[in-house]
Design an enzyme around this catalytic site. Structure first.
Site, PDB file in Angstrom:
ATOM      1  CE1 TYR A 151      -3.597   2.603   0.516  1.00 52.98           C
ATOM      2  CE2 TYR A 151      -2.387   3.305   2.465  1.00 52.98           C
ATOM      3  CZ  TYR A 151      -3.386   3.518   1.536  1.00 52.98           C
ATOM      4  OH  TYR A 151      -4.179   4.649   1.625  1.00 52.98           O
ATOM      5  CG  ASP A 233       5.774   3.887   0.858  1.00 51.32           C
ATOM      6  OD1 ASP A 233       6.016   4.497   1.924  1.00 51.32           O
ATOM      7  OD2 ASP A 233       4.619   3.735   0.417  1.00 51.32           O
ATOM      8  CE  LYS A 261       1.710   4.969   8.293  1.00 50.22           C
ATOM      9  NZ  LYS A 261       0.321   4.730   8.568  1.00 50.22           N
TER      10      LYS A 261
HETATM   11  N1  PLP Z   1       2.872   4.275   2.289  1.00 49.42           N
HETATM   12  C1  PLP Z   1       2.739   3.335   3.229  1.00 49.42           C
HETATM   13  C2  PLP Z   1       3.723   2.201   3.286  1.00 49.42           C
HETATM   14  C3  PLP Z   1       1.701   3.400   4.156  1.00 49.42           C
HETATM   15  O1  PLP Z   1       1.549   2.434   5.059  1.00 49.42           O
HETATM   16  C4  PLP Z   1       0.817   4.494   4.087  1.00 49.42           C
HETATM   17  C5  PLP Z   1      -0.288   4.623   5.042  1.00 49.42           C
HETATM   18  O2  PLP Z   1      -0.496   3.823   5.916  1.00 49.42           O
HETATM   19  C6  PLP Z   1       1.003   5.450   3.093  1.00 49.42           C
HETATM   20  C7  PLP Z   1       2.045   5.322   2.212  1.00 49.42           C
HETATM   21  C8  PLP Z   1       0.077   6.630   2.989  1.00 49.42           C
HETATM   22  O3  PLP Z   1       0.308   7.505   4.025  1.00 49.42           O
HETATM   23  P1  PLP Z   1      -0.846   8.530   4.521  1.00 49.42           P
HETATM   24  O4  PLP Z   1      -1.899   7.677   5.164  1.00 49.42           O
HETATM   25  O5  PLP Z   1      -0.138   9.441   5.461  1.00 49.42           O
HETATM   26  O6  PLP Z   1      -1.340   9.211   3.286  1.00 49.42           O
END
Ligand code: PLP
Length: 411
Positions: A151, A233, A261
């Site tokens: 994700y 990511d 985060k």
């Molecule tokens: N990338 C990863 C690995 C994530 O787990 C998340 C969200 O949980 C995101 C991107 C997206 O981040 P946000 O919820 O701050 O938009």
């Protein structure tokens, strides 16, 4: 499959949830919070402190969801809260640069040397969108390679759901996580038109899945061979596995990194960074556009700065790992003795519990009754913070011990 009876009796949460659904879509502002995967009504939270959540109806829970990752120092850490209050006294948003943005960018860059230049955003989703736009601009190519089960936020070309035009989907190619052969075959097949590979260096959105021994370095080689931008990511893993990114731990260097985060200290945050030659394509230096009214807002930045300062000073990673190991090995032992089909994966202060959906639902609610709050889906990762202690772990193990038999069927 037989319908599973809602294991929770009608509670105040059901009342709050019904009311919420009258105004909010699905009663929530992010889907997993609705308890869709575990059934029943979500617990409505009134407050949180340290490792604990307190519900509107006065129950206390040991929290292992921890807001899905940002709270490595626990809820309401006094020094982080102090930094936010101090920033608040000076104003919430200026629409102009601040010295603290530079300080946080420098702290991140010092911890993650592959980040030579950085741009703060307000969410991980935006950070990923910007990374991909930059990769496409830099390479002049279109296709994006991602991995099944990962994700990366909710940008159109990273989701396969209703409402996403086929024209977007066709540019996104998917390989199985940890499968270098298939990734390499995709890169070869789309040679000349693959702009980026994006990967969670430790996958945290299909349960917790560790990268195979050569996976990340193998991706680096593939990307070098086909002149593809490698994007890590690290929205979850940044400052979670160690002070820095998963890239520090696994010694594999991406071209670009997405963060979120933890770097916001519990407030909305994101950042994209990487090699200066790629990053400089962003406006105002060049023509790749990206902007944000609240990007780099002083509350987030000061909360993030304080969080990183504490993490660097206290170096809690060893203790976090010890707590997580004790919890996860304890659960694994109980599961083994009882012959239950349930697997616990963990690294550093992240863990996931994988088992069948029916078992997970029952386990989930039985643990809630015992005051243990896990992430409400077995695809989500759980987190331990510096506010958790041995007492929390003991209590959680006792709860598992109690609910695994007789409340939870093993099939
Ligand atoms: N990338 C990863 C690995 C994530 O787990 C998340 C969200 O949980 C995101 C991107 C997206 O981040 P946000 O919820 O701050 O938009």
């Amino acid at each position: 499959m037989a319908k599973i009876k809602d294991p929770t009796p009608l509670t105040l949460d059901h009342k709050f949830f019904a009311e919420a659904k009258r105004y909010l879509v699905g009663g929530v502002n992010s889907p997993v919070r609705s308890f869709k995967d575990v059934g029943g009504a979500p617990v409505f939270i009134k407050s949180a402190r340290g490792s604990k959540l307190y519900s509107e109806d006065g129950r206390e829970f040991i929290d292992y969801c921890m807001a899905f990752g940002p709270l490595i120092l626990g809820h309401g850490h006094p020094e982080v809260a102090g930094a936010i209050k101090e920033a608040l006294n000076n104003g919430t948003v200026f629409g102009a640069p601040t010295k603290s943005e530079t300080m946080l960018a420098a702290a991140i860059s010092n911890a993650i040397p592959s980040i030579e230049r950085l741009r703060f955003t307000t969410s991980g989703t935006e950070a990923v969108m910007t990374a991909i736009r930059l990769a496409r601009a830099y390479t002049g190519k279109e296709k994006l390679i991602r991995f099944t089960g990962s994700y990366h936020g909710h940008a159109d070309y990273l989701l396969d759901c209703h409402g996403v035009p086929e024209g977007f989907k066709k540019h996104t190619l998917t390989a199985p996580y940890n499968d270098l052969e298939k990734t390499s075959a995709l890169a070869e097949r789309y040679k000349g038109n693959a702009a980026a590979v994006i990967v969670e260096p430790v996958a945290g959105n299909m349960g917790l899945v560790l990268p195979g021994r050569n996976f990340l370095k193998g991706l680096r080689e593939i990307c070098d061979r086909y002149k593809i931008i490698l994007i890590f990511d690290e929205v979850i893993t940044g400052f979670r596995l160690c002070y820095g990114g998963a890239q520090n731990l696994f010694n594999a260097v991406p071209d670009m990194t997405c963060l979120g985060k933890i770097i916001g200290g519990g407030l909305p945050a994101g950042a994209v960074g990487g090699h200066r030659e790629i990053m400089k394509l962003l406006a105002p230096e060049e023509e790749v556009y990206q902007a944000g009214t609240f990007s780099g807002n002083p509350l987030t930045i000061n909360a993030g700065l304080e969080t990183l300062k504490i993490l660097l000073k206290d170096d809690p990673y060893g203790r976090l790992e010890d707590l997580t190991t004790r919890l996860c090995e304890g659960i694994a032992e109980q599961v083994k003795i009882r012959g239950i089909k349930l697997k616990v994966n963990f690294i550093a202060s992240m863990f996931s519990i994988s088992c069948g959906a029916k078992l997970f639902r029952k386990l989930y609610h039985a643990l809630l009754e015992e005051g243990v709050y896990l992430s409400p889906s077995n695809l989500e990762t759980n987190f331990i913070s510096t506010a958790h202690d041995d007492k929390d772990i003991d209590k959680t193990l006792k709860a598992f011990n109690k609910v695994l038999i007789p409340n939870v069927e093993t099939s």
